[in-house]
Write a protein that holds these residues in place. Structure first.
Motif, PDB file in Angstrom:
ATOM      1  N   ILE A  27       0.954  -1.333  -0.031  1.00  7.72           N
ATOM      2  CA  ILE A  27       0.063   0.057   0.054  1.00  7.72           C
ATOM      3  C   ILE A  27       0.974   1.219   0.020  1.00  7.72           C
ATOM      4  O   ILE A  27       0.274   2.248  -0.280  1.00  7.72           O
ATOM      5  CB  ILE A  27      -1.018   0.112   1.086  1.00  7.72           C
ATOM      6  CG1 ILE A  27      -0.129   0.035   2.600  1.00  7.72           C
ATOM      7  CG2 ILE A  27      -1.974  -1.310   1.061  1.00  7.72           C
ATOM      8  CD1 ILE A  27      -1.036   0.092   3.888  1.00  7.72           C
ATOM      9  N   CYS A  28       2.253   1.129   0.271  1.00  5.84           N
ATOM     10  CA  CYS A  28       3.073   2.260   0.284  1.00  5.84           C
ATOM     11  C   CYS A  28       3.744   2.387  -1.125  1.00  5.84           C
ATOM     12  O   CYS A  28       4.770   3.207  -1.034  1.00  5.84           O
ATOM     13  CB  CYS A  28       4.163   2.072   1.354  1.00  5.84           C
ATOM     14  SG  CYS A  28       3.365   2.252   3.088  1.00  5.84           S
ATOM     15  N   TYR A  54      -7.401  -4.454   6.075  1.00  4.59           N
ATOM     16  CA  TYR A  54      -6.260  -3.768   5.161  1.00  4.59           C
ATOM     17  C   TYR A  54      -7.389  -3.168   4.053  1.00  4.59           C
ATOM     18  O   TYR A  54      -7.281  -2.171   3.437  1.00  4.59           O
ATOM     19  CB  TYR A  54      -5.496  -4.550   4.469  1.00  4.59           C
ATOM     20  CG  TYR A  54      -3.945  -4.222   5.448  1.00  4.59           C
ATOM     21  CD1 TYR A  54      -3.250  -3.384   5.247  1.00  4.59           C
ATOM     22  CD2 TYR A  54      -3.770  -5.086   6.356  1.00  4.59           C
ATOM     23  CE1 TYR A  54      -2.004  -3.372   6.009  1.00  4.59           C
ATOM     24  CE2 TYR A  54      -2.873  -5.073   7.492  1.00  4.59           C
ATOM     25  CZ  TYR A  54      -1.857  -4.302   7.043  1.00  4.59           C
ATOM     26  OH  TYR A  54      -0.763  -4.060   7.915  1.00  4.59           O
ATOM     27  N   GLN A  55      -8.402  -4.352   3.748  1.00  2.00           N
ATOM     28  CA  GLN A  55      -9.470  -3.685   2.597  1.00  2.00           C
ATOM     29  C   GLN A  55     -10.203  -2.773   3.087  1.00  2.00           C
ATOM     30  O   GLN A  55     -10.480  -1.729   2.429  1.00  2.00           O
ATOM     31  CB  GLN A  55     -10.226  -4.945   2.463  1.00  2.00           C
ATOM     32  CG  GLN A  55     -11.272  -4.716   1.010  1.00  2.00           C
ATOM     33  CD  GLN A  55     -11.972  -5.934   0.895  1.00  2.00           C
ATOM     34  OE1 GLN A  55     -12.619  -6.541   1.807  1.00  2.00           O
ATOM     35  NE2 GLN A  55     -12.401  -6.113  -0.291  1.00  2.00           N
ATOM     36  N   LYS A  57      -9.670  -0.309   4.716  1.00  2.00           N
ATOM     37  CA  LYS A  57      -8.841   0.986   4.780  1.00  2.00           C
ATOM     38  C   LYS A  57      -8.093   1.564   3.492  1.00  2.00           C
ATOM     39  O   LYS A  57      -7.628   2.417   3.500  1.00  2.00           O
ATOM     40  CB  LYS A  57      -7.545   0.865   5.658  1.00  2.00           C
ATOM     41  CG  LYS A  57      -7.773   0.559   7.383  1.00  2.00           C
ATOM     42  CD  LYS A  57      -6.490   0.678   7.941  1.00  2.00           C
ATOM     43  CE  LYS A  57      -5.537  -0.679   7.779  1.00  2.00           C
ATOM     44  NZ  LYS A  57      -4.446  -0.740   8.692  1.00  2.00           N
ATOM     45  N   ASP A  58      -8.022   0.589   2.371  1.00  2.00           N
ATOM     46  CA  ASP A  58      -7.701   0.835   1.283  1.00  2.00           C
ATOM     47  C   ASP A  58      -8.566   0.267   0.295  1.00  2.00           C
ATOM     48  O   ASP A  58      -8.650  -0.923  -0.083  1.00  2.00           O
ATOM     49  CB  ASP A  58      -6.309   0.341   1.271  1.00  2.00           C
ATOM     50  CG  ASP A  58      -5.515   0.895   0.080  1.00  2.00           C
ATOM     51  OD1 ASP A  58      -6.111   1.039  -0.997  1.00  2.00           O
ATOM     52  OD2 ASP A  58      -4.310   1.179  -0.049  1.00  2.00           O
ATOM     53  N   GLN A  59      -9.253   1.131  -0.720  1.00  2.00           N
ATOM     54  CA  GLN A  59     -10.169   0.682  -1.669  1.00  2.00           C
ATOM     55  C   GLN A  59      -9.554   0.071  -2.730  1.00  2.00           C
ATOM     56  O   GLN A  59     -10.444  -0.798  -3.490  1.00  2.00           O
ATOM     57  CB  GLN A  59     -11.113   1.827  -2.014  1.00  2.00           C
ATOM     58  CG  GLN A  59     -10.466   2.886  -2.636  1.00  2.00           C
ATOM     59  CD  GLN A  59     -11.300   4.191  -3.236  1.00  2.00           C
ATOM     60  OE1 GLN A  59     -12.385   3.977  -2.743  1.00  2.00           O
ATOM     61  NE2 GLN A  59     -10.662   5.120  -3.771  1.00  2.00           N
ATOM     62  N   ARG A  60      -8.222   0.136  -3.093  1.00  2.00           N
ATOM     63  CA  ARG A  60      -7.677  -0.605  -3.848  1.00  2.00           C
ATOM     64  C   ARG A  60      -7.549  -2.243  -3.769  1.00  2.00           C
ATOM     65  O   ARG A  60      -7.340  -2.885  -4.636  1.00  2.00           O
ATOM     66  CB  ARG A  60      -6.071  -0.429  -4.159  1.00  2.00           C
ATOM     67  CG  ARG A  60      -5.973   1.304  -4.511  1.00  2.00           C
ATOM     68  CD  ARG A  60      -4.783   2.008  -4.408  1.00  2.00           C
ATOM     69  NE  ARG A  60      -3.903   1.588  -3.183  1.00  2.00           N
ATOM     70  CZ  ARG A  60      -2.739   2.110  -3.188  1.00  2.00           C
ATOM     71  NH1 ARG A  60      -1.937   2.298  -4.082  1.00  2.00           N
ATOM     72  NH2 ARG A  60      -2.169   1.754  -1.991  1.00  2.00           N
TER      73      ARG A  60
END
Length: 299
Positions: A27-28, A54-55, A57-60
């Motif tokens: 994610i970084c 993690y999903q 927090k991060d829509q990717r």
């Protein structure tokens, strides 16, 4: 400038111990246009809970759950189909990537390149400490003879054009998916590489790749895997005649070690073609030593 979309495919199975570190490094990434596909092979630990956190927090991030355990080869094959990017970066569940890995590797896609890869460093501790690795000569180009017996291009180091799957699927039974992808990429295009390290490859007892690939003397299982690989290479219709003849002779030599611990015929073939098959070794004595080791088929 519009960057092409890269799908990072992470295949997981009972990976709760190290998954957070890997996802943090994904994610970084400094590359602008990513999706991250986590394909879980029916884990029984907390892997899915970590992925879901993690999903959130991060829509990717997208998650796929296999109803049955497919094994890592089939899990990757199925997960690649879920990718919506024009490029696919392969990712293990327990490694760590440098933040600029994808950004630094994408410019390698030029002059017919279907697949690119980087160096990696193995580490045992919780975090990588020293960038020390074996400086074997990198494979670059499309001479597939150099990939037929030993292939150091590991899945965790590669990014490939999704169109490569049109030529590579279905993955043959009994062969490593990453080895097959590199073979097909060299037949239908070109492979390029960077000498820079962008992956820290975790080395531990449950690592599937290291369990299978790290024997110095060839095992019966490894000899069979090589034989199956060459069999499938011979089925590629686009294979150049010179490469077909070479693969056929290699296959015949490999058959002589079946049911034995050692084959003189295989040794002679490997020695005769050691500059091609073991091109990454600088010294003739080093190539001869490897030819001898890989003429065995032990339990």
């Amino acid at each position: 400038m519009i960057h092409p979309k890269v799908s990072v495919v992470v295949c997981t199975y009972n990976g709760e111990r190290f998954l957070r570190q890997q996802l943090d490094s994904l994610i970084c990434q400094t590359y602008a246009h990513l999706e991250i596909i986590i394909s879980d092979d029916n884990s029984t630990d907390g892997t899915l809970e970590i992925a879901a956190s993690y999903q959130a927090k991060d829509q990717r991030i997208k998650i796929n759950l296999n109803k049955n355990n497919l094994g890592y080869n089939r899990n990757f094959e199925q997960a690649f189909d879920l990718a919506t990017g024009d490029f696919i970066a392969v990712c293990d569940q327990d490694d760590i990537w440098k933040p600029n890995k994808i950004e630094a590797m994408m410019p390698l896609f030029k002059d017919g390149a279907l697949l690119v890869y980087c160096r990696s460093v193995r580490f045992r501790n919780e975090t990588p400490d020293i960038e020390k690795y074996c400086r074997r000569k990198l494979f670059i180009g499309n001479d597939i003879k150099r990939l037929m017996y030993v292939n150091d291009i590991a899945g965790h180091n590669i990014i490939f054009k999704k169109e490569l799957l049109c030529f590579a699927k279905p993955f043959p039974e009994g062969v490593f998916y990453d080895w097959w992808l590199t073979i097909v990429a060299a037949v239908f295009g070109v492979i390029r590489a960077t000498d820079n390290v962008y992956t820290f490859h975790r080395w531990h007892n449950t690592n599937a790749t290291l369990r299978k690939k790290d024997q110095k003397i060839q095992t019966k299982a490894a000899a069979l895997a090589r034989s199956l690989m060459v069999q499938n290479i011979l089925k590629i219709e686009a294979l150049e005649r010179e490469d077909y003849i070479f693969a056929k002779k290699l296959y015949e030599a490999l058959k002589t070690v079946q049911g034995r611990r050692f084959s003189v015929t295989l040794l002679i073939f490997l020695l005769r073609h050691s500059r091609t098959l073991f091109f990454f070794k600088k010294q003739p004595w080093s190539r001869a030593k490897m030819a001898c080791r890989l003429s065995f088929a032990i339990d």
